[in-house]
Design an enzyme around this catalytic site. Structure first.
Site, PDB file in Angstrom:
ATOM      1  N   GLY A  49     -21.665  34.463 -21.806  1.00  0.00           N
ATOM      2  CA  GLY A  49     -20.378  33.795 -21.734  1.00  0.00           C
ATOM      3  C   GLY A  49     -20.402  32.637 -20.753  1.00  0.00           C
ATOM      4  CB  VAL A  84     -12.210  30.602 -17.179  1.00  0.00           C
ATOM      5  CG1 VAL A  84     -11.634  30.506 -15.771  1.00  0.00           C
ATOM      6  CG2 VAL A  84     -11.330  29.832 -18.153  1.00  0.00           C
ATOM      7  CB  VAL A  85     -15.406  34.181 -15.321  1.00  0.00           C
ATOM      8  CG1 VAL A  85     -16.266  34.911 -14.282  1.00  0.00           C
ATOM      9  CG2 VAL A  85     -13.941  34.508 -15.109  1.00  0.00           C
ATOM     10  CD  GLU A 143     -15.283  44.877  -5.864  1.00  0.00           C
ATOM     11  OE1 GLU A 143     -14.042  44.984  -5.961  1.00  0.00           O
ATOM     12  OE2 GLU A 143     -16.015  45.753  -5.360  1.00  0.00           O
ATOM     13  N   GLY A 164      -9.927  40.237  -9.286  1.00  0.00           N
ATOM     14  CA  GLY A 164     -10.662  39.010  -9.021  1.00  0.00           C
ATOM     15  C   GLY A 164     -11.574  39.076  -7.814  1.00  0.00           C
ATOM     16  CG  ASP A 169      -4.814  42.269 -16.968  1.00  0.00           C
ATOM     17  OD1 ASP A 169      -5.958  41.905 -17.280  1.00  0.00           O
ATOM     18  OD2 ASP A 169      -4.401  42.256 -15.786  1.00  0.00           O
ATOM     19  CE  LYS A 211      -6.936  43.011 -13.987  1.00  0.00           C
ATOM     20  NZ  LYS A 211      -6.130  41.837 -13.571  1.00  0.00           N
TER      21      LYS A 211
END
EC number: 1.1.1.3
Length: 428
Positions: A5, A8-9, A124, A129, A196, A200
């Site tokens: 990928g 964005v990240v 992590e 984030g 979302d 988490k």
């Protein structure tokens, strides 16, 4: 190493790998070389320049190369991410992932594959984030007993609720502002309906309580039904409305220790540390028997902050690989049951439109007493057609409160139950 990928990240991971190559090599004890970046389209626009020779659309071929020791997965979703991670582990590579949805749905399959392969699985970046919260739960607090985790883990919803509180915006107005600033997607369902945050919450609960918890175990409510009136009512109580992910130890009806996990909007006192979390920031509040109360705060999303957490894991797993060791794997020895929401106890704020006449308060109080819901405070607002009772309860189960509300709605003196919201973070 390989990266899956380059969005964005992923683009920020590639950028930081290049810019910090010298420091990363010193921390790992060997150079960290990028073998390839798997993408869907070779010609797609990207935020970082990647040498053409490193880009590939053959993700499976990349993760099974003999010269790839670590795979970083930042494509998201369940498939093909799960198949690629399993293939990487089977081929002898350790894995760093930011994939909360996959971990919350099928984490045990990944843990078992990592255990069988003798490799690391670190994640992590999957929660909050850049905030280091998973490693403290997994390692730093391994000698303690965590009793509660309370967190704001979705920046989009926190931004919306913050604007509703500080600017008096309505939900739709605040959502539009979040979308204009890039905090919310064109389709914000995953955020505003709590999906979302629920993923988490499952990850946090699994680590905190050494038990397997999936997203399906998490009671989930979003913020789309939160009104300006709810926010004003919270302000009148000295509270603010936040979407909270809550995981805590409770006692089941059978007397055994169990885990309750839920995501929902709630009123919390303005003096609580989480109440001051503004804009799109995240924070996680941890309570444990020995350490007491701990607060973890910071940017909960974004390319660079999330990439920071990814690279932190990368250094650890690369160092482990070089030394022939592996880090902490899954810890699910406690195997605690997940408590149904109907048995979970919390406090409630209930707004009831009522007829403005004698005997109303007594009748409403009787309905609460019938279902063993103790009232902490009650006040009347408005007169005539605007008459409303606002009731704050002591702790009760979701089942008790639901039965109470159902009875209230059948009463002739009640025009409507306009709001039911949980109250957290206060002592009774």
């Amino acid at each position: 190493m390989a990266v899956l990928g380059c969005g964005v990240v992923g683009s920020q991971v590639v950028r930081l790998l290049h810019e910090q190559s010298g420091d990363l090599a010193a921390r790992v004890g060997a150079p960290v070389e990028l073998a390839g970046v798997a993408v869907r389209r070779l010609d797609a626009p990207r935020d970082v320049d990647v040498p053409t020779g490193l880009l590939t659309t053959d993700a499976l071929g990349l993760v099974t190369r003999d010269d790839v020791d670590v795979v970083v997965e930042v494509i998201g979703g369940v498939e093909p991410a799960r198949s690629l991670i399993l293939a990487a582990l089977e081929n002898g590579a350790s894995v760093v992932t930011a994939n909360k949805a996959l971990l919350a749905e099928d984490g045990p399959t990944l843990y078992e594959a990592a255990e069988k392969a003798g490799r690391d699985l670190y994640y992590e970046a999957a929660v909050a984030g850049a905030i280091p919260i998973l490693r403290p739960l997994r390692e730093s607090l391994a000698g303690d007993k965590v009793t509660r985790v309370l967190g704001i883990v979705n920046g989009t919803t926190n931004f919306i609720l913050d604007k509703m509180d500080t600017q008096g915006s309505g939900f739709e107005e605040a959502l539009e502002e979040a979308q204009a600033l890039g905090y919310a997607e064109a389709d914000p369902t995953a955020d505003v309906e709590g999906f979302d945050a629920a993923a988490k919450a499952a990850i946090l609960a699994s680590l905190a309580f050494h038990s397997r918890v999936t997203a399906a175990d998490v009671h989930r409510e979003g913020i789309s039904d939160v009104t300006s009136g709810d926010v004003r009512s919270a302000a009148d109580m000295g509270c603010v409305v936040k979407l909270l992910a809550i995981a805590e130890l409770n006692t089941s009806d059978s007397g055994e220790e169990a885990v309750s996990v839920r995501v929902h909007p709630a009123m919390i006192p303005r003096e609580h540390p989480l109440a001051s979390v503004r804009e799109a920031y995240n924070a996680v509040f941890v309570e444990s028997e020995a350490a007491g109360q701990l607060m973890f705060y910071g940017p909960g999303a974004g390319g660079a902050p999330t990439a920071s957490a990814v690279l932190g894991d990368l250094v650890t797993v690369a160092r482990n690989h070089r030394q022939g060791t592996r880090g902490v794997g899954e810890s699910a020895y406690a195997d605690r049951a997940v408590l149904p929401m109907g048995e979970t106890r919390t406090r409630y704020h209930v707004a009831i439109d009522v007829d403005d006449r004698a005997g109303v308060l007594a009748a409403v109080a009787t309905a609460f007493a019938t279902h063993e819901v103790s009232i902490q405070t009650v006040r009347q607002e408005g007169r005539g057609d605007d008459a409303q009772l606002v009731v704050v309860s002591h702790e009760a189960t979701d089942a008790q409160l639901s039965a109470t509300v159902a009875e209230l709605r059948e009463m002739d003196i009640v025009r409507d139950v306009t709001s039911v919201m949980r109250v957290e973070g206060t002592d009774e």
